[in-house]
Design a protein around this motif. Sequence first.
Motif, short mmCIF file in Angstrom:
data_model
loop_
_atom_site.label_atom_id
_atom_site.label_comp_id
_atom_site.label_asym_id
_atom_site.label_seq_id
_atom_site.Cartn_x
_atom_site.Cartn_y
_atom_site.Cartn_z
N TRP A 191 31.58 -15.90 -43.97
CA TRP A 191 30.72 -16.45 -45.02
C TRP A 191 29.27 -16.03 -44.84
N ASN A 192 28.92 -15.71 -43.62
CA ASN A 192 27.57 -15.20 -43.38
C ASN A 192 27.36 -13.86 -44.08
N TYR A 193 28.40 -13.01 -44.06
CA TYR A 193 28.30 -11.72 -44.76
C TYR A 193 28.22 -11.89 -46.27
N VAL A 194 28.86 -12.94 -46.78
CA VAL A 194 28.71 -13.23 -48.21
C VAL A 194 27.24 -13.50 -48.53
N GLY A 195 26.61 -14.34 -47.68
CA GLY A 195 25.21 -14.65 -47.89
C GLY A 195 24.32 -13.43 -47.73
N MET A 196 24.60 -12.56 -46.75
CA MET A 196 23.78 -11.37 -46.54
C MET A 196 23.88 -10.42 -47.72
N ALA A 197 25.08 -10.28 -48.25
CA ALA A 197 25.26 -9.42 -49.42
C ALA A 197 24.51 -9.96 -50.62
N ALA A 198 24.60 -11.29 -50.83
CA ALA A 198 23.91 -11.90 -51.97
C ALA A 198 22.39 -11.73 -51.85
N ALA A 199 21.86 -11.95 -50.64
CA ALA A 199 20.42 -11.79 -50.42
C ALA A 199 19.98 -10.35 -50.65
N THR A 200 20.80 -9.41 -50.21
CA THR A 200 20.45 -8.00 -50.39
C THR A 200 20.46 -7.61 -51.87
N SER B 58 8.24 -7.35 -57.07
CA SER B 58 7.87 -8.75 -56.96
C SER B 58 7.71 -9.11 -55.49
N LEU B 59 6.49 -9.14 -55.01
CA LEU B 59 6.24 -9.42 -53.60
C LEU B 59 6.68 -10.82 -53.18
N PRO B 60 6.35 -11.90 -53.91
CA PRO B 60 6.80 -13.24 -53.48
C PRO B 60 8.32 -13.35 -53.35
N LEU B 61 9.06 -12.83 -54.34
CA LEU B 61 10.51 -12.88 -54.28
C LEU B 61 11.02 -12.02 -53.13
N PHE B 62 10.44 -10.83 -52.96
CA PHE B 62 10.87 -9.91 -51.93
C PHE B 62 10.72 -10.53 -50.54
N VAL B 63 9.55 -11.09 -50.27
CA VAL B 63 9.29 -11.65 -48.94
C VAL B 63 10.17 -12.87 -48.68
N SER B 64 10.29 -13.78 -49.65
CA SER B 64 11.07 -15.00 -49.44
C SER B 64 12.55 -14.69 -49.20
N VAL B 65 13.10 -13.74 -49.96
CA VAL B 65 14.52 -13.40 -49.77
C VAL B 65 14.72 -12.60 -48.49
N VAL C 158 26.39 -2.33 -49.75
CA VAL C 158 27.74 -1.79 -49.63
C VAL C 158 28.29 -2.02 -48.22
N PHE C 159 27.43 -1.83 -47.22
CA PHE C 159 27.88 -2.01 -45.83
C PHE C 159 28.27 -3.46 -45.56
N TYR C 160 27.49 -4.42 -46.06
CA TYR C 160 27.83 -5.83 -45.84
C TYR C 160 29.16 -6.18 -46.51
N GLY C 161 29.44 -5.56 -47.64
CA GLY C 161 30.74 -5.76 -48.27
C GLY C 161 31.87 -5.27 -47.39
N ALA C 162 31.65 -4.12 -46.73
CA ALA C 162 32.66 -3.59 -45.82
C ALA C 162 32.86 -4.52 -44.63
#
Length: 457
Positions: free
Chosen positions: A305-314, A325-332, A418-422
Amino acid sequence: MTAPAPTRRSGRWIERWDPEDEGFWAATGERIARRNLWFSVLCEHIGFSVWTLWSVLVLFMGPEYGLTPADKFLLTSVVTLVGAVARVPYTFAVAVFGGRNWTVISAGLLLVPTVAAFWVMEPGTSFTTFLLVGLLTGIGGGNFASSMTNINAFFPLRKKGWALGLNAGGGNIGVPVIQLVALAVIGASGGPRVLLGIYIPLIVVAAVLAALFMDNLASVRNDTGAARDAAKDAHTWIMAFLYIGTFGSFIGYSFAFGQVLTIEFGRTPLQAAYLTFVGPLLGSLVRPVGGRLADRYGGARITLWNYVGMAAATAVLVAASMRRSLPLFVSVFVVLFMLSGLGNGSTFKMIPGIFHAKALAEGLEGEAAVAQGRRLSGASMGLIGAVGALGGVGINLAFRQSFLSSGSGTGAFVAFLVFYGACFALTWAVYLRRTAGQVPATAAASPEKAQLGYAEV
Protein backbone atom coordinates in the motif's frame (compact mmCIF):
# COMPACT_ATOMS: atom_id res chain seq x y z
CA MET A 1 16.04 -18.61 37.61
CA THR A 2 18.37 -15.76 36.64
CA ALA A 3 19.44 -15.78 33.00
CA PRO A 4 23.20 -16.10 32.52
CA ALA A 5 25.00 -12.91 31.60
CA PRO A 6 26.79 -12.64 28.26
CA THR A 7 30.33 -13.97 28.53
CA ARG A 8 33.12 -11.65 27.42
CA ARG A 9 36.76 -11.62 26.40
CA SER A 10 39.12 -8.69 26.15
CA GLY A 11 38.63 -5.87 23.67
CA ARG A 12 34.86 -5.44 24.28
CA TRP A 13 33.98 -8.79 22.68
CA ILE A 14 30.85 -10.65 23.80
CA GLU A 15 31.22 -14.42 23.40
CA ARG A 16 27.67 -15.54 24.30
CA TRP A 17 24.71 -13.71 22.79
CA ASP A 18 21.18 -15.18 22.65
CA PRO A 19 18.53 -12.44 22.22
CA GLU A 20 15.78 -14.98 21.47
CA ASP A 21 16.10 -16.26 25.06
CA GLU A 22 13.55 -14.03 26.81
CA GLY A 23 15.23 -14.44 30.19
CA PHE A 24 18.60 -13.45 28.79
CA TRP A 25 17.02 -10.54 26.91
CA ALA A 26 15.22 -9.16 29.96
CA ALA A 27 18.17 -9.61 32.33
CA THR A 28 21.05 -8.17 30.29
CA GLY A 29 20.53 -8.45 26.54
CA GLU A 30 18.13 -5.57 25.98
CA ARG A 31 20.27 -3.07 27.88
CA ILE A 32 23.40 -3.98 25.92
CA ALA A 33 21.56 -4.07 22.58
CA ARG A 34 20.02 -0.65 23.14
CA ARG A 35 23.35 0.89 24.11
CA ASN A 36 24.92 -0.41 20.91
CA LEU A 37 21.92 0.78 18.93
CA TRP A 38 22.20 4.40 20.13
CA PHE A 39 25.89 4.73 19.31
CA SER A 40 25.39 2.92 16.02
CA VAL A 41 22.71 5.49 15.17
CA LEU A 42 25.12 8.33 15.97
CA CYS A 43 27.90 7.02 13.74
CA GLU A 44 25.53 6.13 10.91
CA HIS A 45 23.99 9.59 11.24
CA ILE A 46 27.38 11.25 10.68
CA GLY A 47 28.04 8.85 7.79
CA PHE A 48 24.82 9.87 6.05
CA SER A 49 25.67 13.54 6.59
CA VAL A 50 29.06 13.12 4.96
CA TRP A 51 27.58 11.05 2.12
CA THR A 52 25.06 13.78 1.33
CA LEU A 53 27.52 16.68 1.71
CA TRP A 54 27.41 17.38 -2.01
CA SER A 55 23.63 17.74 -2.04
CA VAL A 56 24.20 20.99 -0.14
CA LEU A 57 27.70 21.90 -1.34
CA VAL A 58 26.35 22.27 -4.90
CA LEU A 59 23.98 24.95 -3.57
CA PHE A 60 27.04 27.00 -2.58
CA MET A 61 28.59 26.57 -6.03
CA GLY A 62 27.46 29.62 -7.97
CA PRO A 63 28.48 30.72 -11.50
CA GLU A 64 32.03 31.44 -10.32
CA TYR A 65 32.59 27.67 -10.01
CA GLY A 66 31.88 27.17 -13.72
CA LEU A 67 29.62 24.12 -13.30
CA THR A 68 26.46 23.55 -15.33
CA PRO A 69 23.31 21.96 -13.84
CA ALA A 70 24.20 18.77 -15.74
CA ASP A 71 27.66 18.80 -14.11
CA LYS A 72 26.08 19.06 -10.66
CA PHE A 73 23.67 16.16 -11.28
CA LEU A 74 26.60 14.08 -12.56
CA LEU A 75 28.60 14.94 -9.44
CA THR A 76 25.83 13.88 -7.08
CA SER A 77 25.29 10.72 -9.14
CA VAL A 78 28.94 9.73 -8.70
CA VAL A 79 28.74 10.27 -4.94
CA THR A 80 25.59 8.14 -4.73
CA LEU A 81 27.16 5.41 -6.87
CA VAL A 82 30.23 5.04 -4.65
CA GLY A 83 28.04 4.97 -1.55
CA ALA A 84 26.02 2.15 -3.07
CA VAL A 85 29.04 0.07 -4.07
CA ALA A 86 30.74 0.60 -0.69
CA ARG A 87 27.81 -1.07 1.06
CA VAL A 88 28.84 -4.54 -0.10
CA PRO A 89 32.30 -4.71 1.53
CA TYR A 90 31.05 -2.74 4.53
CA THR A 91 28.46 -5.44 5.20
CA PHE A 92 31.06 -8.16 5.55
CA ALA A 93 33.55 -5.96 7.41
CA VAL A 94 31.43 -6.41 10.54
CA ALA A 95 32.19 -10.14 10.58
CA VAL A 96 35.88 -9.59 9.80
CA PHE A 97 36.66 -6.83 12.31
CA GLY A 98 33.73 -6.92 14.75
CA GLY A 99 30.78 -4.53 14.84
CA ARG A 100 32.28 -2.13 17.37
CA ASN A 101 35.74 -2.18 15.80
CA TRP A 102 34.43 -1.54 12.29
CA THR A 103 32.15 1.25 13.51
CA VAL A 104 35.22 3.01 14.93
CA ILE A 105 37.22 2.46 11.73
CA SER A 106 34.44 3.47 9.35
CA ALA A 107 33.66 6.60 11.40
CA GLY A 108 37.33 7.60 11.35
CA LEU A 109 37.51 7.10 7.58
CA LEU A 110 34.93 9.87 7.16
CA LEU A 111 37.68 12.36 7.97
CA VAL A 112 39.32 11.64 4.60
CA PRO A 113 36.57 12.97 2.29
CA THR A 114 35.59 15.76 4.68
CA VAL A 115 39.12 17.15 4.96
CA ALA A 116 39.60 16.70 1.20
CA ALA A 117 36.40 18.66 0.46
CA PHE A 118 37.54 21.39 2.88
CA TRP A 119 40.83 21.61 0.96
CA VAL A 120 39.44 21.91 -2.59
CA MET A 121 36.17 23.79 -2.03
CA GLU A 122 36.87 27.07 -3.85
CA PRO A 123 36.27 28.63 -7.28
CA GLY A 124 38.85 27.64 -9.85
CA THR A 125 39.01 23.99 -8.77
CA SER A 126 38.53 21.73 -11.76
CA PHE A 127 35.39 19.66 -12.23
CA THR A 128 37.59 16.54 -12.33
CA THR A 129 38.93 17.35 -8.86
CA PHE A 130 35.41 17.78 -7.53
CA LEU A 131 34.48 14.39 -9.02
CA LEU A 132 37.47 12.70 -7.35
CA VAL A 133 36.62 14.22 -3.96
CA GLY A 134 33.01 13.18 -4.53
CA LEU A 135 34.23 9.61 -5.02
CA LEU A 136 35.84 9.75 -1.58
CA THR A 137 32.71 11.21 0.00
CA GLY A 138 30.71 8.22 -1.20
CA ILE A 139 32.23 6.00 1.48
CA GLY A 140 29.82 7.60 3.94
CA GLY A 141 27.06 5.60 2.28
CA GLY A 142 28.73 2.35 3.27
CA ASN A 143 28.22 3.00 6.98
CA PHE A 144 24.53 2.18 6.64
CA ALA A 145 25.18 -1.40 5.53
CA SER A 146 27.65 -2.26 8.28
CA SER A 147 25.49 -0.57 10.90
CA MET A 148 22.35 -2.46 9.86
CA THR A 149 24.18 -5.80 9.70
CA ASN A 150 25.61 -5.21 13.16
CA ILE A 151 22.33 -4.16 14.80
CA ASN A 152 20.46 -7.02 13.08
CA ALA A 153 22.57 -9.43 15.15
CA PHE A 154 21.82 -7.72 18.49
CA PHE A 155 18.00 -7.87 18.47
CA PRO A 156 15.49 -10.74 18.56
CA LEU A 157 13.27 -11.33 15.54
CA ARG A 158 10.19 -9.87 17.27
CA LYS A 159 12.03 -6.54 17.77
CA LYS A 160 13.89 -6.25 14.47
CA GLY A 161 11.37 -4.06 12.65
CA TRP A 162 11.53 -1.41 15.35
CA ALA A 163 15.30 -1.67 15.92
CA LEU A 164 16.30 -1.67 12.26
CA GLY A 165 13.84 1.11 11.52
CA LEU A 166 15.18 3.24 14.36
CA ASN A 167 18.79 2.54 13.40
CA ALA A 168 18.20 3.41 9.77
CA GLY A 169 15.89 6.33 10.54
CA GLY A 170 18.41 7.88 12.91
CA GLY A 171 21.03 7.54 10.21
CA ASN A 172 18.75 8.94 7.52
CA ILE A 173 18.21 12.04 9.66
CA GLY A 174 21.80 12.90 8.83
CA VAL A 175 20.45 14.11 5.47
CA PRO A 176 18.07 16.84 6.74
CA VAL A 177 20.41 17.76 9.60
CA ILE A 178 23.27 18.66 7.28
CA GLN A 179 20.77 20.56 5.12
CA LEU A 180 19.60 22.50 8.18
CA VAL A 181 23.18 23.24 9.18
CA ALA A 182 23.84 24.40 5.62
CA LEU A 183 20.77 26.63 5.83
CA ALA A 184 22.16 28.23 8.97
CA VAL A 185 25.58 28.68 7.37
CA ILE A 186 24.14 30.21 4.19
CA GLY A 187 21.84 32.45 6.25
CA ALA A 188 24.84 33.68 8.23
CA SER A 189 26.70 34.40 4.96
CA GLY A 190 29.17 31.63 5.69
CA GLY A 191 30.93 29.57 3.03
CA PRO A 192 31.14 25.84 2.41
CA ARG A 193 34.31 25.51 4.47
CA VAL A 194 32.39 26.65 7.54
CA LEU A 195 29.97 23.75 7.04
CA LEU A 196 32.83 21.28 6.61
CA GLY A 197 34.64 22.67 9.63
CA ILE A 198 31.60 21.90 11.79
CA TYR A 199 31.58 18.22 10.81
CA ILE A 200 35.28 17.39 11.16
CA PRO A 201 35.26 17.44 14.99
CA LEU A 202 31.87 15.68 15.09
CA ILE A 203 33.40 12.75 13.20
CA VAL A 204 36.15 12.46 15.81
CA VAL A 205 33.62 12.54 18.67
CA ALA A 206 31.48 9.81 17.05
CA ALA A 207 34.49 7.51 16.56
CA VAL A 208 35.66 7.97 20.16
CA LEU A 209 32.20 7.29 21.61
CA ALA A 210 31.87 4.12 19.52
CA ALA A 211 35.23 2.92 20.83
CA LEU A 212 34.19 3.57 24.43
CA PHE A 213 30.63 2.24 24.50
CA MET A 214 30.00 -0.34 21.74
CA ASP A 215 30.62 -4.10 21.68
CA ASN A 216 31.69 -6.80 19.24
CA LEU A 217 29.67 -10.03 18.97
CA ALA A 218 31.87 -13.09 18.59
CA SER A 219 28.91 -15.02 17.17
CA VAL A 220 28.98 -12.86 14.03
CA ARG A 221 31.70 -14.77 12.23
CA ASN A 222 33.10 -14.17 8.80
CA ASP A 223 30.95 -16.49 6.72
CA THR A 224 31.66 -16.28 2.99
CA GLY A 225 29.18 -19.09 2.49
CA ALA A 226 26.41 -16.83 3.80
CA ALA A 227 27.26 -14.19 1.21
CA ARG A 228 27.22 -16.82 -1.54
CA ASP A 229 23.95 -18.32 -0.35
CA ALA A 230 22.32 -14.90 -0.04
CA ALA A 231 23.47 -13.92 -3.52
CA LYS A 232 22.00 -17.12 -4.95
CA ASP A 233 18.61 -16.60 -3.30
CA ALA A 234 16.01 -14.96 -5.54
CA HIS A 235 14.46 -13.13 -2.58
CA THR A 236 17.66 -11.13 -2.09
CA TRP A 237 17.30 -9.63 -5.56
CA ILE A 238 13.52 -9.22 -5.34
CA MET A 239 13.92 -7.25 -2.12
CA ALA A 240 16.79 -5.28 -3.67
CA PHE A 241 14.46 -4.23 -6.48
CA LEU A 242 11.81 -3.16 -3.98
CA TYR A 243 14.39 -1.28 -1.94
CA ILE A 244 15.34 0.71 -5.04
CA GLY A 245 11.79 2.06 -4.95
CA THR A 246 11.94 3.08 -1.28
CA PHE A 247 15.49 3.92 -0.24
CA GLY A 248 16.62 4.70 -3.79
CA SER A 249 13.85 7.28 -3.89
CA PHE A 250 14.77 8.71 -0.49
CA ILE A 251 18.46 9.19 -1.18
CA GLY A 252 17.99 10.18 -4.82
CA TYR A 253 15.42 12.83 -4.01
CA SER A 254 17.57 14.05 -1.08
CA PHE A 255 20.41 14.76 -3.49
CA ALA A 256 18.24 16.18 -6.24
CA PHE A 257 15.47 18.16 -4.51
CA GLY A 258 17.45 21.38 -4.01
CA GLN A 259 18.73 21.35 -7.58
CA VAL A 260 15.23 20.80 -8.98
CA LEU A 261 13.99 23.81 -7.01
CA THR A 262 16.80 26.04 -8.27
CA ILE A 263 16.65 24.90 -11.90
CA GLU A 264 12.94 24.36 -12.54
CA PHE A 265 11.43 26.85 -10.13
CA GLY A 266 14.16 29.51 -10.06
CA ARG A 267 14.74 29.40 -6.30
CA THR A 268 17.95 30.88 -4.91
CA PRO A 269 20.23 28.57 -2.89
CA LEU A 270 18.95 30.11 0.35
CA GLN A 271 15.31 29.75 -0.73
CA ALA A 272 15.94 26.15 -1.77
CA ALA A 273 17.68 25.38 1.53
CA TYR A 274 14.61 26.58 3.43
CA LEU A 275 12.57 23.86 1.69
CA THR A 276 14.89 20.92 1.05
CA PHE A 277 15.35 19.69 4.62
CA VAL A 278 11.63 19.15 5.40
CA GLY A 279 11.09 16.08 3.21
CA PRO A 280 14.23 14.14 4.30
CA LEU A 281 13.54 15.03 7.94
CA LEU A 282 9.99 13.68 7.93
CA GLY A 283 11.00 10.70 5.77
CA SER A 284 13.68 9.81 8.32
CA LEU A 285 11.39 10.23 11.33
CA VAL A 286 8.70 7.93 9.94
CA ARG A 287 11.09 5.11 9.02
CA PRO A 288 10.80 3.50 12.49
CA VAL A 289 7.02 3.88 12.14
CA GLY A 290 7.20 1.81 8.95
CA GLY A 291 9.13 -0.85 10.86
CA ARG A 292 6.65 -0.79 13.73
CA LEU A 293 3.67 -1.08 11.39
CA ALA A 294 5.40 -3.97 9.63
CA ASP A 295 5.97 -5.71 12.99
CA ARG A 296 2.23 -5.48 13.62
CA TYR A 297 0.58 -5.95 10.23
CA GLY A 298 3.28 -7.56 8.07
CA GLY A 299 5.92 -5.81 6.02
CA ALA A 300 4.54 -7.04 2.70
CA ARG A 301 1.13 -5.46 3.30
CA ILE A 302 2.59 -2.13 4.40
CA THR A 303 5.01 -2.12 1.46
CA LEU A 304 2.26 -2.87 -1.05
CA TRP A 305 0.00 0.00 0.00
CA ASN A 306 2.97 2.27 0.43
CA TYR A 307 3.74 1.88 -3.29
CA VAL A 308 0.14 2.82 -4.07
CA GLY A 309 0.70 6.06 -2.16
CA MET A 310 4.07 6.71 -3.83
CA ALA A 311 2.58 6.24 -7.27
CA ALA A 312 -0.33 8.57 -6.47
CA ALA A 313 2.02 11.25 -5.11
CA THR A 314 4.24 11.00 -8.18
CA ALA A 315 1.25 11.42 -10.48
CA VAL A 316 0.41 14.66 -8.66
CA LEU A 317 4.05 15.76 -9.00
CA VAL A 318 3.81 15.31 -12.77
CA ALA A 319 0.82 17.67 -12.79
CA ALA A 320 2.55 20.16 -10.47
CA SER A 321 5.69 20.14 -12.60
CA MET A 322 3.71 20.74 -15.80
CA ARG A 323 1.77 23.62 -14.16
CA ARG A 324 4.91 25.03 -12.45
CA SER A 325 2.98 25.12 -9.17
CA LEU A 326 5.63 25.47 -6.48
CA PRO A 327 3.31 25.13 -3.41
CA LEU A 328 1.72 21.93 -4.76
CA PHE A 329 5.09 20.58 -5.91
CA VAL A 330 6.81 21.08 -2.55
CA SER A 331 3.91 19.80 -0.41
CA VAL A 332 3.48 16.62 -2.46
CA PHE A 333 7.24 16.05 -2.65
CA VAL A 334 7.29 16.10 1.17
CA VAL A 335 4.53 13.47 1.19
CA LEU A 336 6.58 11.36 -1.24
CA PHE A 337 9.60 11.62 1.08
CA MET A 338 7.46 10.41 3.99
CA LEU A 339 6.16 7.47 2.01
CA SER A 340 9.67 6.50 0.97
CA GLY A 341 10.64 6.52 4.66
CA LEU A 342 7.70 4.32 5.63
CA GLY A 343 8.61 1.93 2.83
CA ASN A 344 12.23 1.83 3.97
CA GLY A 345 11.09 0.58 7.36
CA SER A 346 8.65 -1.99 6.04
CA THR A 347 10.95 -3.46 3.39
CA PHE A 348 13.84 -3.96 5.81
CA LYS A 349 11.49 -5.63 8.28
CA MET A 350 10.56 -8.11 5.54
CA ILE A 351 14.14 -9.34 5.05
CA PRO A 352 14.73 -11.23 8.35
CA GLY A 353 11.14 -12.49 8.26
CA ILE A 354 11.54 -13.97 4.78
CA PHE A 355 14.73 -15.85 5.61
CA HIS A 356 13.38 -17.07 8.94
CA ALA A 357 10.27 -18.38 7.18
CA LYS A 358 12.45 -20.18 4.63
CA ALA A 359 14.49 -21.78 7.41
CA LEU A 360 11.30 -23.07 9.04
CA ALA A 361 10.10 -24.41 5.69
CA GLU A 362 13.37 -26.29 5.28
CA GLY A 363 12.67 -28.17 8.52
CA LEU A 364 14.80 -26.15 10.94
CA GLU A 365 13.30 -25.32 14.32
CA GLY A 366 13.91 -23.05 17.27
CA GLU A 367 17.34 -21.48 17.59
CA ALA A 368 18.60 -23.29 14.49
CA ALA A 369 15.94 -21.59 12.35
CA VAL A 370 16.63 -18.22 13.98
CA ALA A 371 20.39 -18.58 13.44
CA GLN A 372 19.94 -19.54 9.78
CA GLY A 373 17.54 -16.65 9.22
CA ARG A 374 19.92 -14.22 10.93
CA ARG A 375 22.87 -15.56 8.93
CA LEU A 376 21.24 -15.07 5.53
CA SER A 377 19.38 -11.87 6.33
CA GLY A 378 22.56 -10.24 7.65
CA ALA A 379 24.48 -11.22 4.52
CA SER A 380 21.70 -10.14 2.19
CA MET A 381 21.27 -6.70 3.77
CA GLY A 382 24.49 -5.39 2.28
CA LEU A 383 23.55 -6.55 -1.20
CA ILE A 384 20.01 -5.21 -0.87
CA GLY A 385 21.24 -1.91 0.55
CA ALA A 386 23.80 -1.53 -2.23
CA VAL A 387 21.35 -2.19 -5.05
CA GLY A 388 18.73 -0.02 -3.37
CA ALA A 389 21.13 2.91 -3.16
CA LEU A 390 21.77 2.57 -6.89
CA GLY A 391 18.22 3.85 -7.27
CA GLY A 392 19.57 7.20 -6.09
CA VAL A 393 22.02 7.15 -9.00
CA GLY A 394 19.17 6.41 -11.39
CA ILE A 395 17.07 9.27 -10.03
CA ASN A 396 19.85 11.83 -10.44
CA LEU A 397 20.70 10.60 -13.94
CA ALA A 398 17.00 10.64 -14.86
CA PHE A 399 16.70 14.25 -13.72
CA ARG A 400 19.90 15.15 -15.56
CA GLN A 401 18.59 13.66 -18.82
CA SER A 402 15.12 15.14 -18.34
CA PHE A 403 16.48 18.67 -17.87
CA LEU A 404 18.90 18.26 -20.78
CA SER A 405 16.10 17.06 -23.06
CA SER A 406 13.21 19.32 -22.08
CA GLY A 407 14.38 21.77 -19.43
CA SER A 408 11.94 20.18 -16.99
CA GLY A 409 11.87 17.29 -14.54
CA THR A 410 8.46 16.07 -15.75
CA GLY A 411 9.86 13.25 -17.88
CA ALA A 412 11.82 11.88 -14.89
CA PHE A 413 8.69 11.83 -12.73
CA VAL A 414 6.80 9.88 -15.39
CA ALA A 415 9.58 7.26 -15.35
CA PHE A 416 9.42 7.06 -11.55
CA LEU A 417 5.65 6.56 -11.69
CA VAL A 418 6.07 3.56 -13.99
CA PHE A 419 8.72 2.09 -11.70
CA TYR A 420 6.51 2.36 -8.60
CA GLY A 421 3.80 0.52 -10.50
CA ALA A 422 6.26 -2.28 -11.20
CA CYS A 423 7.22 -2.43 -7.49
CA PHE A 424 3.56 -2.70 -6.51
CA ALA A 425 3.00 -5.56 -8.96
CA LEU A 426 6.11 -7.43 -7.80
CA THR A 427 5.21 -7.10 -4.10
CA TRP A 428 1.73 -8.44 -4.73
CA ALA A 429 2.81 -11.27 -7.03
CA VAL A 430 5.60 -12.62 -4.82
CA TYR A 431 4.56 -11.88 -1.24
CA LEU A 432 0.80 -11.43 -1.12
CA ARG A 433 -0.82 -13.35 -3.98
CA ARG A 434 -2.28 -16.58 -2.62
CA THR A 435 -2.03 -19.75 -4.67
CA ALA A 436 -3.25 -23.28 -4.03
CA GLY A 437 -1.59 -24.80 -1.02
CA GLN A 438 -0.20 -21.49 0.23
CA VAL A 439 -0.32 -20.70 3.94
CA PRO A 440 0.88 -17.81 6.10
CA ALA A 441 4.54 -17.68 7.02
CA THR A 442 3.59 -18.07 10.66
CA ALA A 443 2.59 -21.63 9.84
CA ALA A 444 5.63 -22.28 7.73
CA ALA A 445 6.84 -25.13 9.92
CA SER A 446 4.16 -27.46 8.56
CA PRO A 447 6.05 -30.12 6.61
CA GLU A 448 3.16 -30.77 4.23
CA LYS A 449 3.17 -27.16 2.99
CA ALA A 450 4.10 -26.89 -0.67
CA GLN A 451 4.76 -23.15 -0.83
CA LEU A 452 5.54 -20.33 1.54
CA GLY A 453 3.23 -17.37 2.00
CA TYR A 454 4.97 -14.21 3.08
CA ALA A 455 2.06 -11.92 3.98
CA GLU A 456 3.13 -11.81 7.62
CA VAL A 457 6.84 -11.04 7.11
